[in-house]
Design a protein around this motif. Structure first.
Motif: not given
Length: 318
Positions: A8, A34-35, A46, A64, A66, A101, A105-106, A109, A131
């Motif tokens: 993340d 995840t971002t 992202t 994905a 976030g 992408q 959403d994060a 995922l 996140n």
């Protein structure tokens, strides 16, 4: 067996190298990226994650987006260190990267990945902890699917964004507080550890000597990053904070750890976002967090250089 990992992140120059390290090393099974908003806006972090994966040939790892702001308060970014794009230095071109992408959403995922994997997964957050905190709040039943959290953030001493606070924690102190008090196993690599791994001219020369397009891009990243650190902090070489997390998972003997109580200051006028690390047990609070202290810097850089070589298709180990 490889360690199953979800990164993340908020790329960010040092995040970029952490992605390379996680993707390249056989000890890591990179399940998802995840971002989060941090070093730059969510849209830019992202895009940067996709760009890094594209240039390094990292395929099949879902990415994905976030949260685009902290749980409370205003968003902050780090243009002074990472530039307007978040990955200033190299030219990535105008087109879209060919790594897509994920439509989820994060949090979705991460949830889906945790539930699908046959064993608990290690979460590696290297940006603001928004996140991860949001996941724990929304899905408390998933705690048993999380083996541990290995984070970059905080410090046993002073900060880098305010005198007391490190950037990732200061961006969302409430999220950091939730994660550190979650009861999950947490390992924290703060500035006291990451400032030991600086990309000196000798390190940059080792990467340049690989002679691949990827190594050239990495040199451009480190050149911009180094210039920013000299201008803002007066450092002679930039610290590559985030890859210390994955390097520890690859080789747990790389960094010495101590157990300590860690709390986050949420209200101080001058100290909001500070991580208060009780190294001497004076508070009587449970020593629930593993805190990184001394780093074997030579072995760390061997791992990073080898990751660039492997993904870039360069010559044998150096």
């Amino acid at each position: 067996m490889p360690v199953p990992v979800i990164l993340d992140c908020d790329p960010g120059h040092d995040d970029a190298f952490n992605i390379l390290l996680a993707a390249a090393h056989p000890a890591i099974d990179l399940l998802a990226l995840t971002t989060v908003a941090g070093n730059q806006t969510l849209e830019k972090t992202t895009l940067n994650a996709r760009r890094v994966c594209a240039v390094a040939g990292i395929r099949g790892v879902p990415i994905a987006a976030g949260r685009d702001r902290p749980l409370h308060g205003a968003r902050r970014t780090a243009e002074n260190i990472h530039g307007d794009s978040g990955l200033d230095g190299p030219g990535f071109g105008e087109g879209e990267p060919d790594v897509p992408q994920d439509p989820r959403d994060a949090l979705t995922l991460i949830r889906d990945t945790l539930l699908a994997h046959p064993e608990p997964v290690t979460l590696v957050p290297t940006g603001p902890l928004t996140n991860i905190a949001a996941l724990l709040l929304a899905h408390p039943g998933l705690a048993g699917r999380i083996r541990r959290i290995v984070m970059m953030g905080g410090s046993t001493g002073r900060g880098n964004t305010t005198p007391a606070a490190e950037f990732n924690v200061l961006c969302d102190p409430e999220a950091a507080d939730i994660v550190l008090r979650s009861g999950l196993p947490v390992t924290m690599f703060g500035l006291n550890a990451t400032h030991q791994v600086r990309a000196t001219p000798e390190v940059v020369a080792r990467i340049a000597a690989l002679g691949t397009p990827l190594s050239a891009l990495c040199v451009e990243l480190l050149t911009f990053f180094g210039s920013a650190y000299r201008e803002v902090y007066g450092f002679d070489a930039p610290p590559l904070h985030d890859p210390l997390t994955v390097a520890h998972l690859i080789d747990p003997s790389l960094v010495e750890l101590v157990r300590a109580a860690v709390t986050v200051e949420l209200h101080g006028t001058y100290t909001r976002g500070a991580t208060v690390v009780d190294l001497h047990g004076v508070t009587g609070l449970p020593a629930a967090v593993e805190v990184g202290t001394r780093v074997d810097t030579d072995r760390f850089w061997d791992l990073v250089v080898e990751a660039v070589r492997v993904l870039g298709g360069g010559p044998g180990p150096r």
